[in-house]
Every structure is written in structure tokens, then in C-alpha cells.
Design an enzyme around this catalytic site. Structure first.
Site, PDB file in Angstrom:
ATOM      1  CG  HIS A 262      -2.044  -0.989   1.103  1.00  0.00           C
ATOM      2  ND1 HIS A 262      -3.323  -0.649   0.746  1.00  0.00           N
ATOM      3  CD2 HIS A 262      -2.061  -2.338   1.245  1.00  0.00           C
ATOM      4  CE1 HIS A 262      -4.086  -1.734   0.701  1.00  0.00           C
ATOM      5  NE2 HIS A 262      -3.337  -2.782   1.004  1.00  0.00           N
TER       6      HIS A 262
ATOM      7  CG  ASP B 259       0.244   9.308   0.461  1.00  0.00           C
ATOM      8  OD1 ASP B 259       0.195   8.175   0.973  1.00  0.00           O
ATOM      9  OD2 ASP B 259      -0.435  10.271   0.854  1.00  0.00           O
TER      10      ASP B 259
END
Ligand code: ADQ
Length: 468
Positions: free
Chosen positions: A156, A364
Site C-alpha cells: 500500500h 504517498d
């Protein structure tokens, strides 16, 4: 497809509405196959390292199985290695990694514990989907216990370039463990390319065909599977009373102002101090924004027992205080900083009332706030997304205004463009962004990954596992 088994650090009860898009998507996939979700119970109990009591509950057709951890295992596996080493390094922050804590042993021990506790539940044709950086070695541990099932892994968070990965002591052990999987999923093509370069250089892996890498006697498929959101769920959240009430309150309160919004976990990867400096630059360089532009920054508490997080908390508080002190008026505070968790149901109302979203992480994996902001907008009068080029979402959301968050002047100039953007351009950009977000939603992500995993070929029995 056989039964789906999901393994992640935390397990969400799919029957609870607070579960969020990922839990909803996974539980839909789990429900189709009557699946099993395995992870840490969230409880820290007395006990010996490498041991933990199991808990089971049935959530409709899905079985939830969780295991407790003892304090030492939790501190080494979760705080120490996962969040003190892997999180900073994978976000390109070698300077924040704590390599001295010697927590890798606990990380390995908990992965072994997970494998040992999970194996008795497995059926021969199960398909196992492992999530995130806490559990990189899990497939290796499962293979060592004789598991032959298809096992996929999804990361992720970002995967940094080889030179950064190679700085982790024991990186070869860690990355070698990835070859025990059949499929590796990354958030972006950039991350996937980093994996390819890393294994070529460090493991002399050969690319047998596009995205298929061979090393240590095994072949692994790697691809980009950008995670999406549950668009319909978020749309209906936006129409629900809590969100509409929030929207009207914000619209009334800020009727004379232009609202900017930031919503993040309080994490150094999210670029919050840089964002506030860019906002200060906006107020300095563009005087027309004074007494008008108001930034609501929600930074929910996160991992407060990891030391790097308390530094950022203090930096943020002092920046907010300085901006309000220097620019504020009796009837206008430029920054509203909220260091609390805001209920998920209220966020769409806040997003819809905002003219601009500042989603400017320094790094991110994806960033789902960016996608949720777009979905919450009024399509007739939508707000503008200012997005960091270093968020995985930037590969997909090309109609956002992309910024380099390290460049405070450039970011301020782009925020000013966003505040001034004519209605027609806002509508066009919003329409294109919605198209992408709807097409690549969380269901697409889940289906695409599981279909790719099902297609991977049966592997030879050799295990690439290396003792620590
Ligand atoms: P996170 O770092 O937690 O997740 P993000 O994708 O921004 O980051 O948020 C995940 C969810 O949490 C979203 O649904 C969002 O609305 C919610 N959230 C974030 N901040 C919140 C706040 N202050 N209050 C309430 N809700 C909040 C990791 C990776 C990301 C990746 C996700 C999913 O770091 O890059 O997008 O996993 O893969």
C-alpha cells in the site's frame, strides 16, 4: 477461484459502517467465496514472544481470525521494524529510520507466528492475499511450512529506488522474501519499475517476459494495481444527513471566505509543515488572499508512540500559531488546525464546501483523500484538487493541479491558480477526474489483482527462503 484468504496487520469487521472502502471491497470479494480474514487482534496481552491467543468470529459468510501479541512482539514488529524502519525508508526517509533498535528479529517472529497460526485454517485451493509492509516475509514463512497455494502481495505504500532500499540492513533477506509470492502488486508504475531495477541489480533477476521476474529458483509476476475507492459508497455518504449538515454549516460559517481543506493522518510523509509554509507564502505573495483564504487542516493522531511523530506535532503547532499570529484578524483566522479524528461521515460535507483541497504529501503510496475529495464535489460548481506529484495518485489524476511540495513558492502560485480557476475549467477537470476515479474504483482494483493472481502459473516447489 478458490476461497479467498486475506491477511493484513489489522482486520476490519465488514459489518461495521466505519470499516472504510478497503474493508468493504475486500469483504465483498471475501463474501463471494465465503472467505477468511486473518490478522492481529489489536490486543497486547501478557505472554511469551512468538505466541498469542487466537480469536474467531463469523461475520456473515466471512470468518475473522485474529491473534494477540505480547508487548515485546508488538514493540519490535509493529513499532520497531514496520513503523520505525520500513515506513520511513519506503517513504524515502532514511534519516528517520531507526536501524539500531534491532527489531528485525521481532518482525520475523511475528510473521512466523502469523504463518503458524494461519496454516491450520488453509485449504489446498485457497487463494491468499497478503497486505502491506508489516507482512513482507509471510509468504516465505508459509512456504517453509509447506504451503503451495497461490499467494499474492499488495504494497500500500511506495517502493523507493534500489539505492534507498539497499541501505536497509538485511534488505536482501527482505526482498528475497518477495520471490515466495506469485504476484506482487504496487500502487504505481514508478514503484513497479523500482522493484524491477532492484531485483535486476541486487538479485541478478532476469525478466522472462514483461513484468515476470526470475530469481532464486522462482518466478514472480509484478504489476501496478492503483487502489481506488468505493465511489457509490462515498457518493451516498455525501448525500447522507451528517455530510449535508456539515456542508451547510461550513457554507454559512465561511460564506465570505474561500475555504481550503487538508485531511491527513498526522504523519511526516504527508508534508504538513511544507503545506503550511506554502500557505504562508500564499498569504504573503498574494495579499488579496488575506481576510479570505481559510485553511482547515485536520491531522488525526497517528502512531504517537513512534518518536518521529512527536517532532512533527510540535512543528505543526508552532507553524499554525505563527501564521495565525502574524496574519490573523479579529474576525479571520487563516488556519484552523484540528488534531483530532473527524468522523468519516462528516468529511464529504467539508470537502464539498471547500474550493480547494491541498493533498501535498512528500511521498504517498496512493492517497485516497484526493479521490474522495473529487467524488464529494458538486459537479455544477466543483472545487479544485492541488495534488503532490509524489503521491501515487498523480499517475492517474492528471487533471489535478500537480505540485512539487518541496517547492513552497511554486506550490503557493499553484494554490492561487486553483483559487482563481474559472467555473468552466473547474467543471472540465472535475469531469475527467471523475471518469478516471469511477473506472478504476476499489472493485476494479480487487478484481484486477485477483484475476492476475489466478492467472499466475503453478510454481516449482523450490523455496527461495534464506535464514536471517
Ligand atoms: P494512509 O496513509 O492512511 O493509507 P490515505 O490513502 O490518505 O492514507 O487515507 C486512507 C483512508 O483514511 C481514506 O479513506 C481517508 O479518508 C481516511 N483518512 C485519512 N486521514 C483522515 C482523517 N484525518 N480523518 C478521517 N479519515 C481520514 C495507506 C497509504 C496510502 C494509500 C492507502 C490505501 O499510505 O498511500 O492510499 O494506504 O492503499
Amino acid at each position: 477461484m478458490g476461497r479467498l484468504v486475506v491477511v493484513s496487520n489489522r482486520v476490519a469487521d465488514p459489518r461495521k459502517t466505519s470499516a472504510g472502502g478497503l474493508a468493504v471491497a475486500l469483504s465483498q470479494a471475501l463474501q463471494k467465496t465465503g472467505g477468511l480474514w486473518f490478522g492481529w487482534s489489536g490486543r497486547i496481552e501478557e505472554g511469551a514472544p512468538g505466541e498469542g491467543e487466537l480469536h474467531q468470529q463469523q461475520a456473515g459468510p466471512v470468518k475473522l481470525v485474529t491473534v494477540d501479541l505480547c508487548r515485546q512482539d508488538h514493540d519490535e514488529y509493529y513499532l520497531g521494524y514496520s513503523n520505525g524502519v520500513l515506513w520511513p525508508v519506503f517513504h524515502y526517509r532514511l534519516d528517520l529510520a531507526d536501524f539500531e533498535a534491532n527489531s528485525i528479529g521481532g518482525y520475523r517472529r511475528v510473521n512466523q507466528l502469523f504463518a503458524r497460526k494461519l496454516v491450520p485454517y488453509l485449504l489446498p485451493d485457497d487463494v491468499i492475499w497478503v497486505h502491506d509492509y508489516h507482512l513482507i516475509p509471510l509468504a516465505g514463512e508459509l512456504r517453509a511450512l509447506g504451503c503451495r497455494q497461490h499467494i499474492g502481495f499488495f504494497l500500500h505504500i511506495p517502493l523507493p529506488p534500489p539505492q534507498i532500499l539497499a541501505a536497509i540492513p538485511g534488505h536482501d533477506w527482505l526482498l528475497r522474501g518477495l520471490f515466495s509470492y506469485d504476484l506482487l502488486g504496487f500502487q504505481s508504475q514508478t514503484d513497479c519499475d523500482h522493484f524491477g531495477r532492484y531485483v535486476e541489480v541486487e538479485a541478478h533477476a532476469q525478466q522472462v517476459e514483461k513484468g515476470r521476474w526470475r530469481a532464486f529458483g522462482r518466478t514472480v509476476q509484478a504489476g501496478a494495481f492503483p487502489i481506488g475507492i468505493d465511489v457509490e459508497e462515498f457518493e451516498s455518504l455525501a448525500r447522507a444527513p451528517e455530510a449535508t449538515d456539515m456542508y451547510h454549516r461550513m457554507k454559512n460559517e465561511y460564506s465570505r471566505r474561500k475555504l481550503l481543506v487538508g485531511v491527513d493522518r498526522l504523519d511526516y510523509s504527508k508534508g504538513l509543515p511544507h503545506r503550511l509554509r506554502a500557505f504562508r507564502e500564499l498569504l504573503t505573495k498574494y495579499p488579496e488572499t488575506r481576510d479570505s483564504a481559510t485553511l482547515i487542516q485536520i491531522a488525526s493522531p497517528s502512531r504517537e508512540d513512534v518518536s518521529a511523530y512527536s517532532d512533527i506535532l510540535h512543528e505543526l503547532e508552532s507553524l499554525c500559531g505563527a501564521i495565525n499570529g502574524n496574519f490573523g484578524e479579529l474576525d479571520w483566522m487563516p488556519v484552523r488546525y484540528i488534531h483530532r479524528t473527524v468522523a468519516r461521515a462528516r468529511l464529504p460535507g467539508l470537502y464539498r464546501a471547500s474550493r480547494v483541497a491541498l493533498v501535498t504529501p512528500l511521498r504517498d503510496g496512493m492517497n485516497l483523500v484526493a479521490k474522495e475529495f473529487i467524488v464529494a464535489q458538486d459537479r455544477e460548481d466543483p472545487g479544485v484538487l492541488v495534488l503532490s506529484r509524489f503521491a501515487g495518485a498523480a499517475e492517474q489524476l492528471k487533471e489535478a493541479l500537480l505540485v512539487n511540495p518541496f517547492d513552497m513558492e511554486g506550490t503557493a502560485a499553484t494554490i492561487q491558480v486553483a483559487l482563481q480557476m474559472p467555473l468552466e475549467e473547474r467543471r472540465q477537470r472535475h469531469q475527467e477526474l471523475m471518469r478516471t476515479i469511477r473506472q478504476y474504483d476499489v472493485q476494479w482494483w480487487c478484481d484486477a489483482f485477483l484475476q492476475a493472481l489466478a492467472k499466475t502459473q503453478a510454481q516449482e516447489t523450490g523455496t527461495p527462503w534464506l535464514r536471517l
